[in-house]
Design a protein around this motif. Structure first.
Motif, PDB file in Angstrom:
ATOM      1  N   LEU A  20       0.825  -1.205   0.000  1.00 17.24           N
ATOM      2  CA  LEU A  20       0.000   0.000   0.000  1.00 17.24           C
ATOM      3  C   LEU A  20       0.864   1.262   0.000  1.00 17.24           C
ATOM      4  N   LEU A  21       1.887   1.289   0.840  1.00 13.64           N
ATOM      5  CA  LEU A  21       2.760   2.453   0.928  1.00 13.64           C
ATOM      6  C   LEU A  21       3.484   2.708  -0.397  1.00 13.64           C
ATOM      7  N   CYS A  22       4.019   1.652  -1.011  1.00 17.90           N
ATOM      8  CA  CYS A  22       4.718   1.806  -2.294  1.00 17.90           C
ATOM      9  C   CYS A  22       3.766   2.294  -3.374  1.00 17.90           C
ATOM     10  N   ARG A  23       2.565   1.735  -3.421  1.00 16.07           N
ATOM     11  CA  ARG A  23       1.571   2.118  -4.427  1.00 16.07           C
ATOM     12  C   ARG A  23       1.139   3.572  -4.254  1.00 16.07           C
ATOM     13  N   MET A  24       0.761   3.942  -3.048  1.00 19.06           N
ATOM     14  CA  MET A  24       0.273   5.311  -2.830  1.00 19.06           C
ATOM     15  C   MET A  24       1.392   6.338  -2.972  1.00 19.06           C
ATOM     16  N   SER A  25       2.596   5.981  -2.560  1.00 19.88           N
ATOM     17  CA  SER A  25       3.739   6.886  -2.740  1.00 19.88           C
ATOM     18  C   SER A  25       4.043   7.079  -4.219  1.00 19.88           C
ATOM     19  N   GLY A  26       3.883   6.024  -5.004  1.00 22.99           N
ATOM     20  CA  GLY A  26       4.062   6.135  -6.451  1.00 22.99           C
ATOM     21  C   GLY A  26       3.037   7.063  -7.080  1.00 22.99           C
ATOM     22  N   VAL A  27       1.769   6.930  -6.659  1.00 16.83           N
ATOM     23  CA  VAL A  27       0.715   7.808  -7.165  1.00 16.83           C
ATOM     24  C   VAL A  27       1.017   9.263  -6.803  1.00 16.83           C
ATOM     25  N   ALA A  28       1.401   9.511  -5.555  1.00 22.69           N
ATOM     26  CA  ALA A  28       1.705  10.877  -5.116  1.00 22.69           C
ATOM     27  C   ALA A  28       2.905  11.447  -5.871  1.00 22.69           C
ATOM     28  N   THR A  29       3.929  10.649  -6.079  1.00 20.27           N
ATOM     29  CA  THR A  29       5.134  11.107  -6.777  1.00 20.27           C
ATOM     30  C   THR A  29       4.825  11.429  -8.242  1.00 20.27           C
ATOM     31  N   THR A  48      -9.078  10.703 -12.182  1.00 19.16           N
ATOM     32  CA  THR A  48     -10.345  10.290 -12.775  1.00 19.16           C
ATOM     33  C   THR A  48     -10.984   9.253 -11.858  1.00 19.16           C
ATOM     34  N   ARG A  49     -12.083   8.671 -12.319  1.00 19.61           N
ATOM     35  CA  ARG A  49     -12.711   7.604 -11.538  1.00 19.61           C
ATOM     36  C   ARG A  49     -12.074   6.249 -11.831  1.00 19.61           C
ATOM     37  N   LYS A  50     -11.017   6.211 -12.637  1.00 21.58           N
ATOM     38  CA  LYS A  50     -10.330   4.967 -12.974  1.00 21.58           C
ATOM     39  C   LYS A  50      -9.374   4.595 -11.838  1.00 21.58           C
ATOM     40  N   THR A  51      -9.931   3.999 -10.801  1.00 22.77           N
ATOM     41  CA  THR A  51      -9.158   3.652  -9.617  1.00 22.77           C
ATOM     42  C   THR A  51      -9.204   2.150  -9.387  1.00 22.77           C
ATOM     43  N   THR A  52      -8.348   1.676  -8.513  1.00 16.82           N
ATOM     44  CA  THR A  52      -8.300   0.264  -8.166  1.00 16.82           C
ATOM     45  C   THR A  52      -9.457  -0.069  -7.224  1.00 16.82           C
ATOM     46  N   SER A  53     -10.139  -1.152  -7.510  1.00 16.20           N
ATOM     47  CA  SER A  53     -11.274  -1.552  -6.668  1.00 16.20           C
ATOM     48  C   SER A  53     -10.849  -1.630  -5.204  1.00 16.20           C
ATOM     49  N   GLY A  54     -11.630  -0.964  -4.353  1.00 13.67           N
ATOM     50  CA  GLY A  54     -11.369  -0.969  -2.922  1.00 13.67           C
ATOM     51  C   GLY A  54     -10.337   0.044  -2.457  1.00 13.67           C
ATOM     52  N   LEU A  55      -9.643   0.683  -3.399  1.00 16.27           N
ATOM     53  CA  LEU A  55      -8.576   1.621  -3.019  1.00 16.27           C
ATOM     54  C   LEU A  55      -8.861   3.054  -3.452  1.00 16.27           C
ATOM     55  N   ARG A  56     -10.070   3.341  -3.918  1.00 23.59           N
ATOM     56  CA  ARG A  56     -10.377   4.676  -4.448  1.00 23.59           C
ATOM     57  C   ARG A  56     -10.034   5.784  -3.457  1.00 23.59           C
TER      58      ARG A  56
END
Length: 195
Positions: A20-29, A48-56
């Protein structure tokens, strides 16, 4: 960061927490790179609304942390009229009227492909226009034609190397689905230590 606790518990939670930390840090970066590319213009980068199921909620938070903006959380907060809706209703004006009659309080965004469609949507009462796959020249023409009667959001085929060029057209937003569906992860690890 430092975390403390029983070794078994730390090792059990490590992979999920790091994923989760790696994924969200990647999105923020990735979002920060877009925000920096738009600096000095009025345009803001949108997810956009194109998000990962459960992680919007987490992905949208990461976009905000990176300097981006959340335009919509779902269809409940902004109604979206896309090509299929226009076709099914018999045109932009008819589609807008049907949405407005059913949901009078919900802002309406209309996806348009031409300057003529943009003008029709604004005259129908659209709050936002989604300017789909338009060239910078077309976007400039829409901005000049529509003025401040609606918020203008460019989308489709946008990349960091052309971001400033698209922002210079005068649009309000560049929406980038890649922020949440294609951001590279940030490589973060956890190392155990004593004491």
């Amino acid at each position: 960061a430092t975390v403390a606790g029983p070794t078994r518990l730390l090792l059990t939670a490590e992979r999920t927490a790091l994923n989760l930390l790696c994924r969200m840090s990647g999105v923020a970066t990735h979002t920060r790179a877009w925000a920096d590319a738009l600096a000095g213009t009025k345009a803001m980068v949108l997810d956009t609304r194109k998000t990962t199921s459960g992680l919007r909620a987490l992905e949208k938070y990461a976009v905000r942390a990176g300097g981006g903006t959340n335009k919509r959380m779902g269809l409940h907060d902004v109604a979206m009229i896309k090509d299929n809706h226009k076709f099914a209703a018999g045109g932009i004006t008819a589609a807008f009227r049907r949405v407005r009659e059913t949901f009078p309080e919900v802002p309406v965004q209309v996806e348009v492909d031409t300057v003529a469609e943009a003008l029709e949507a604004v005259e129908a009462g659209a709050d936002f226009l989604l300017l789909d796959n338009m060239t910078p020249e077309m976007l400039t023409e829409v901005v000049a034609s529509v003025g401040d009667r609606a918020e203008l959001e460019a989308t489709g085929g946008l990349t960091l190397d052309v971001a400033a060029r698209y922002a210079a057209t005068g649009v309000d937003f560049l929406s980038v689905g890649a922020l949440t569906h294609s951001s590279p992860i940030l490589d973060i690890a956890m190392d155990l230590r004593t004491g």
